[in-house]
Design an enzyme around this catalytic site. Structure first.
Site, mmCIF file in Angstrom:
data_model
loop_
_atom_site.group_PDB
_atom_site.id
_atom_site.type_symbol
_atom_site.label_atom_id
_atom_site.label_comp_id
_atom_site.label_asym_id
_atom_site.label_seq_id
_atom_site.Cartn_x
_atom_site.Cartn_y
_atom_site.Cartn_z
ATOM 1 N N GLU A 278 39.671 40.282 92.969
ATOM 2 C CA GLU A 278 40.844 39.381 92.878
ATOM 3 C C GLU A 278 40.802 38.558 91.589
ATOM 4 O OE1 GLU A 278 40.594 36.775 96.246
ATOM 5 O OE2 GLU A 278 41.265 38.264 97.682
ATOM 6 N N CYS A 347 52.044 8.842 78.825
ATOM 7 C CA CYS A 347 51.472 7.499 78.962
ATOM 8 C C CYS A 347 50.279 7.483 79.906
ATOM 9 C CB CYS A 347 52.553 6.540 79.463
ATOM 10 S SG CYS A 347 53.976 6.558 78.396
ATOM 11 N N GLU A 348 49.216 8.143 79.500
ATOM 12 C CA GLU A 348 47.959 8.188 80.252
ATOM 13 C C GLU A 348 46.843 8.379 79.235
ATOM 14 O OE1 GLU A 348 47.496 8.178 83.603
ATOM 15 O OE2 GLU A 348 49.550 8.528 84.292
HETATM 16 C C1 LIG Z 1 42.064 31.365 92.511
HETATM 17 C C2 LIG Z 1 41.666 32.528 93.311
HETATM 18 C C3 LIG Z 1 41.341 33.741 92.687
HETATM 19 C C4 LIG Z 1 41.316 33.906 91.189
HETATM 20 O O1 LIG Z 1 40.314 33.144 90.614
HETATM 21 P P1 LIG Z 1 39.986 33.279 89.049
HETATM 22 O O2 LIG Z 1 38.878 32.329 88.849
HETATM 23 O O3 LIG Z 1 41.198 32.908 88.301
HETATM 24 O O4 LIG Z 1 39.582 34.700 88.807
HETATM 25 C C5 LIG Z 1 41.015 34.802 93.493
HETATM 26 N N1 LIG Z 1 41.008 34.698 94.843
HETATM 27 C C6 LIG Z 1 41.318 33.551 95.479
HETATM 28 C C7 LIG Z 1 41.292 33.507 96.946
HETATM 29 C C8 LIG Z 1 41.649 32.430 94.738
HETATM 30 O O5 LIG Z 1 41.938 31.296 95.359
#
Ligand SMILES: *Cc1c(COP(=O)(O)O)cnc(C)c1O
Length: 420
Positions: A278, A347-348
């Site tokens: 993922e 403004c921070e």
């Molecule tokens: C954010 C997220 C990803 C991707 O993470 P990266 O660090 O961008 O590769 C994959 N799986 C889940 C469940 C996430 O929340």
């Protein structure tokens, strides 16, 4: 920043075949610029390493959800990892398929579950027992069975920033490792759930492989127990999180990362299971830059400030995580450099983009904030009633506007004043 996609030609920064200076002229600043080639190369690195290996890539939409970016991946056959029904709608609008989408997220609403089930998502990554019950009820009301995997929290230290570490006991994410077996047994007992896999995601911007292998070993141990309990785990989702080079980090190459994990799974006798990756950041992070123009130079007793037209509302990572982004001139200048804090107009005091940067600048100069393709535009806001930036995709010699710059009227179009 991908060196092949972003490079200097005669002292002028180019995105592929297009000058960044001309993009800023044509489309204004602040401006997000993505390279199709860099997106393609990063995706191919995953896909090539997965080829012939019973493994699939699910692009994490939250890292960059622009339709053109998602479409580049969809055309290459990517699956997607979504965390809201809004992201599901984006995937479909970008030409992706729900059947190739996994639905993650710690707080899915019943409405989101319904949309996911009706669209036919591939799997729900479930993070708690109450969520299992909720999903079972929604599936029942639709006369369906929901495919589920449990996001297990393997309690490993991903050695990254605390805000982007997600696999420790102290995080809100996942089912505790020690509760996982019993939670699977509960899922199995629910009539409208179909247990199909196991999932973890230990954090983001991870630059070593060892935390992944530690997490995998714990997951595989659990898989044996779950199968002994009569469930069949068809896939192992190893999450995302592979880091990129912002400064001097040396993360493993994508292909080596994928191969090492797949070999590890195979060596432990689990080669028949499909493996899901993922990735988010490692696909898009170095495929984008944020162009900004210097408005004012403000010398100070302790610090010099370069005040630019991009701000924390455009790129939140420095303010949010003290993240480092390289900042380079769009047109190289032969002049004495000074040390500047590069800051925005919001403004921070937290509104900075880079600290103590050596730059030769005059007002009006253009700068590129590198590695801005991931968690850049997607985290932008309208704070200080600032319209969000435009986004451009470069493809060879061509540049296309893939999201229009917002205009101020849009920002309060849904607001109204009291009638009396
Ligand atoms: C954010 C997220 C990803 C991707 O993470 P990266 O660090 O961008 O590769 C994959 N799986 C889940 C469940 C996430 O929340």
């Amino acid at each position: 920043m991908s060196d092949s996609a972003f490079h200097y030609v005669d002292g002028v920064l180019h995105a592929e075949g297009v000058s960044a200076a001309s993009l800023a002229e044509q489309f204004g600043t602040p401006l997000y610029v993505y390279s199709r080639d860099a997106l393609t190369q990063a995706y191919r690195a995953y896909a090539d390493a997965c080829a012939g290996r019973n493994a699939t890539v699910h692009v994490a939409v939250k890292a960059n959800s622009n339709l053109a970016v998602l479409n580049v991946f969809a055309r290459m056959g990517a699956g997607f990892d979504i965390v809201s029904s809004g992201e599901l709608a984006r995937v479909i609008a970008a030409g992706g398929r729900a059947e190739n989408a996994v639905f993650s997220g710690v707080g899915k609403s019943a409405a989101e579950m319904r949309e996911g089930l009706e669209a036919g998502v591939k799997c729900f990554n479930v993070e708690s027992i109450p969520e299992l019950h909720a999903l079972n009820e929604v599936a029942k009301s639709l006369g369906k069975k929901a495919p589920v995997s449990l996001r297990v929290n393997p309690d490993v230290d991903a050695k990254t920033h605390p805000y982007i570490s997600t696999g420790l006991k102290s995080n809100k994410f996942g089912v505790a490792f020690s509760d996982a077996r019993a939670t699977y047994a509960q899922a199995q007992a629910m009539d409208h759930l179909d247990v199909v896999g196991i999932d973890c995601h230990i954090g983001s911007q991870i630059t070593e492989i060892s935390p992944y292998l530690d997490a995998l070993d714990k997951l595989l141990e659990l898989v044996k127990q779950i199968e002994a309990d009569g469930m069949s785990i068809r896939h192992i989702d190893v999450g995302g999180g592979l880091g990129i080079t912002y400064d001097d980090e040396t993360p493993p190459a994508i292909g080596d990362f994928v191969t090492t994990l797949l070999d590890h799974i195979e060596e432990r006798g689990h080669g028949a299971r499909e493996v899901y990756f993922e990735p988010g950041r490692s696909l898009v992070g170095n495929a984008g830059v944020l162009l900004t123009r210097v408005e004012y130079l403000k010398p100070g007793e302790e610090k010099n400030f370069a005040i630019v037209d991009a701000a924390m509302n455009d790129l939140a990572r420095p303010a949010m995580y003290e993240a480092y982004h390289r900042i380079v001139p769009v047109v190289k200048r032969d002049a004495a450099a000074q040390i500047y804090d590069v800051v925005g107009p919001v403004c921070e005091s937290g509104d900075w983009l880079g600290r103590d940067r050596e730059l030769a600048l005059v007002p009006g100069d253009l700068l590129a904030i590198c590695s801005a393709g991931a968690y850049g535009f997607v985290m932008s806001s309208n704070y200080n009633t600032r319209p969000r930036a435009a986004e451009i995709m470069v493809d060879g010699e061509r540049a296309r506007l893939v999201r229009e710059r917002e205009d101020v009227k849009q920002l309060f179009a849904g607001e109204s004043i009291l009638p009396d």
